[in-house]
Design a protein around this motif. Structure first.
Motif, short mmCIF file in Angstrom:
data_model
loop_
_atom_site.label_atom_id
_atom_site.label_comp_id
_atom_site.label_asym_id
_atom_site.label_seq_id
_atom_site.Cartn_x
_atom_site.Cartn_y
_atom_site.Cartn_z
N GLN A 222 23.18 9.08 21.09
CA GLN A 222 21.60 9.11 21.38
C GLN A 222 20.80 7.79 21.62
O GLN A 222 20.23 7.65 22.51
N VAL A 223 21.05 6.83 20.73
CA VAL A 223 20.50 5.52 20.75
C VAL A 223 21.12 4.76 21.80
O VAL A 223 20.69 4.15 22.90
N GLY A 224 22.43 4.35 21.68
CA GLY A 224 23.26 3.63 22.63
C GLY A 224 22.92 4.01 24.12
O GLY A 224 23.19 2.92 24.99
N SER A 225 23.18 5.01 24.32
CA SER A 225 23.10 5.42 25.81
C SER A 225 21.79 5.22 26.36
O SER A 225 21.50 4.72 27.63
N ALA B 95 15.48 2.32 20.94
CA ALA B 95 15.48 1.89 22.45
C ALA B 95 14.38 0.79 22.75
O ALA B 95 14.49 -0.25 23.42
N ASP B 96 13.11 1.51 22.36
CA ASP B 96 11.90 0.54 22.36
C ASP B 96 12.13 -0.91 21.87
O ASP B 96 11.75 -1.98 22.15
N TYR B 97 12.48 -0.87 20.51
CA TYR B 97 12.62 -1.92 19.46
C TYR B 97 13.71 -2.87 20.15
O TYR B 97 13.46 -3.97 20.39
N ALA C 259 13.30 0.07 13.25
CA ALA C 259 13.37 0.28 14.43
C ALA C 259 13.06 1.80 14.99
O ALA C 259 12.65 1.88 16.06
N GLY C 260 13.31 2.91 14.31
CA GLY C 260 13.13 4.24 14.43
C GLY C 260 11.70 4.69 14.01
O GLY C 260 11.40 6.14 14.01
N HIS C 261 11.01 3.80 13.48
CA HIS C 261 9.64 4.21 12.98
C HIS C 261 8.38 4.35 13.90
O HIS C 261 7.15 4.30 13.49
#
Ligand SMILES: NC(=O)c1ccc[n+]([C@@H]2O[C@H](COP(=O)([O-])OP(=O)(O)OC[C@H]3O[C@@H](n4cnc5c(N)ncnc54)[C@H](O)[C@@H]3O)[C@@H](O)[C@H]2O)c1
Ligand SMILES: O=C(O)[C@H](O)[C@H](O)COP(=O)(O)O
Length: 375
Positions: free
Chosen positions: A126-129, A96-98, A256-258
């Motif tokens: 989890q990500v989309g929301s 989400a930050d990315y 993106a998730g790192h």
């Protein structure tokens, strides 16, 4: 107990040594010979769990410290009665930050208008929301598409894909890679998908490379159907296509998730699940190992600036996405860039101080994922 841990599992040795013997092996080199006398296998996405890898091994439990888990062959796990876990949501704030940073970067650098425009979010888990919440903070109207959720929870709040593609100015994919019916996502972004998109839209893929038909993207780009493209994931990886790379305005090496938290949450989740599986008391505490946050406090002179200008300044100070931009020369080093990725902390660790009281802006900054206070 013996655990085989893939090299890129953050602090994997430290965590699993509390349960017994640990052998750390480069992710793509883990082979059946390593698993003959192992009880547990702890991986990330680069280790493919195939019948050839685990048939005949003594492994009882496999944990992946990642949200995605399509690199695991579940039929074999079932036949061999091997327990498993993934790490749902471990890096959702990181992605989400990315996405927030990418949108604000396009806003500042390419003049992408965000206020009163619409974003279509395909896959609202989890990500989309989280992306939905952040997008609202940037002034975007949010359109959600998630047929599996709509079937379970009712259609309210969800829109058909065709409608979202036709309405949205930005489309972002947050679906898992699924090959089976009734809702496969393999190459879901194909020629028809791009034809249905509003001409001149922004396209973002930080889900999985194979969810996109890369040739369809190139065609859509050539036809002027897409104005800007953000790609974090590629088909294939790690030998990514130079022509697809050239078509992306923001191109990053699947990071993106790192965030540090994203990777560490994954290790903690697999560790706790392994402890439960083997009936061991979890004793590992990673918190003393966490480095200090780079930008814990950020003072922003907000006077005369729009909300999104302030947000763009905050996002760039915490995470400068241009540092992750891939060039063609980077292609041979894709895996290495990911393995040696620096420490990136999540927005939530940074407190923004504004030089004036602006209630709506304060709320937006908070909704975009930061802490905030007015001086
Ligand atoms: N780039 C990265 O670093 C990174 C990081 C985390 C996750 N990911 C990828 O993003 C995916 C999503 O992550 P998540 O944590 O939100 O997973 P999640 O399981 O919480 O959410 C996925 C959502 O997609 C929906 N979905 C499934 N099929 C769909 C379809 N055909 N059309 C629309 N929606 C559909 C599901 O119902 C679910 O709500 C992961 O599976 C992973 O592949 C990438
Ligand atoms: O699915 C996930 O969690 C992410 O895509 C994650 O970054 C993938 O794992 P990695 O390739 O970093 O091991």
């Amino acid at each position: 107990m013996k655990t085989i841990v893939a090299e890129t599992v953050l602090l994997g040795r430290e965590a699993f040594e509390t349960l017994g013997e640990v052998e750390v092996i480069p992710d793509r080199e883990i082979g059946p010979q390593h698993l003959i006398d192992a009880d547990a296998l702890i991986i990330r996405s680069k280790t493919k769990v195939t019948p050839e890898l685990i048939t005949g091994s003594s492994v009882q439990f496999i944990g992946t410290a990642t949200a995605g888990f399509e690199h695991i062959d579940f039929q074999t796990l079932e036949t061999q009665k091997i327990g498993w876990c993934a790490s749902p949501g471990c890096n959702a704030d990181s992605v989400a930050d990315y996405i927030t940073t990418a949108l604000l970067h396009l806003h500042s650098r390419q003049g992408l208008e965000l206020k009163n425009k619409a974003i279509g979010i395909i896959g609202v888990g989890q990500v989309g929301s989280r992306v939905a919440k952040r997008a609202e903070a940037l002034g975007l109207r949010v359109l959600l598409n998630d047929p599996p959720r709509a079937a379970r929870e009712g259609k309210n709040g969800f829109q058909p894909l065709k409608h979202v593609l036709a309405e949205a100015d930005v489309i972002t994919l947050h679906v898992p890679l699924i090959t089976e019916q009734p809702w496969p996502t393999l190459k879901m972004a194909d020629d028809l998908f791009f034809e249905q998109m509003r001409p001149g839209s922004v396209f973002i893929n930080a889900a999985r490379g194979k969810v996109l038909d890369s040739d369809a993207l190139l065609l859509a780009k050539a036809k002027g159907q897409i104005s800007s493209t953000v790609l974090d994931v590629w088909d294939p990886e790690p030998q990514i296509r130079a022509d697809v790379l050239a078509a992306a305005d923001i191109a990053t090496p699947h990071i993106a998730g790192h965030s540090l938290e994203g990777k560490l949450n994954g290790t903690v989740q697999v560790y706790q699940n392994a402890c439960r599986f083997f009936h061991k008391e979890p004793v590992w505490d990673p918190s003393p190992l966490l480095p200090a946050v780079d930008v814990p406090e950020l003072k922003i002179n907000s006077s005369g600036k729009t909300d999104n200008e302030v947000l763009a300044e905050a996002a760039a100070a915490v995470y400068d996405i241009s540092q992750d931009q891939l060039s063609e020369e980077d292609i041979p080093h894709f895996d290495r860039l990911r393995a040696n990725y620096g420490v990136r902390r999540e927005f939530k660790n940074t407190r923004i101080h504004l030089t004036e009281e602006r209630d709506e802006l304060t709320n937006r900054i908070r909704q975009a994922g930061f802490s905030v206070s007015a001086d």
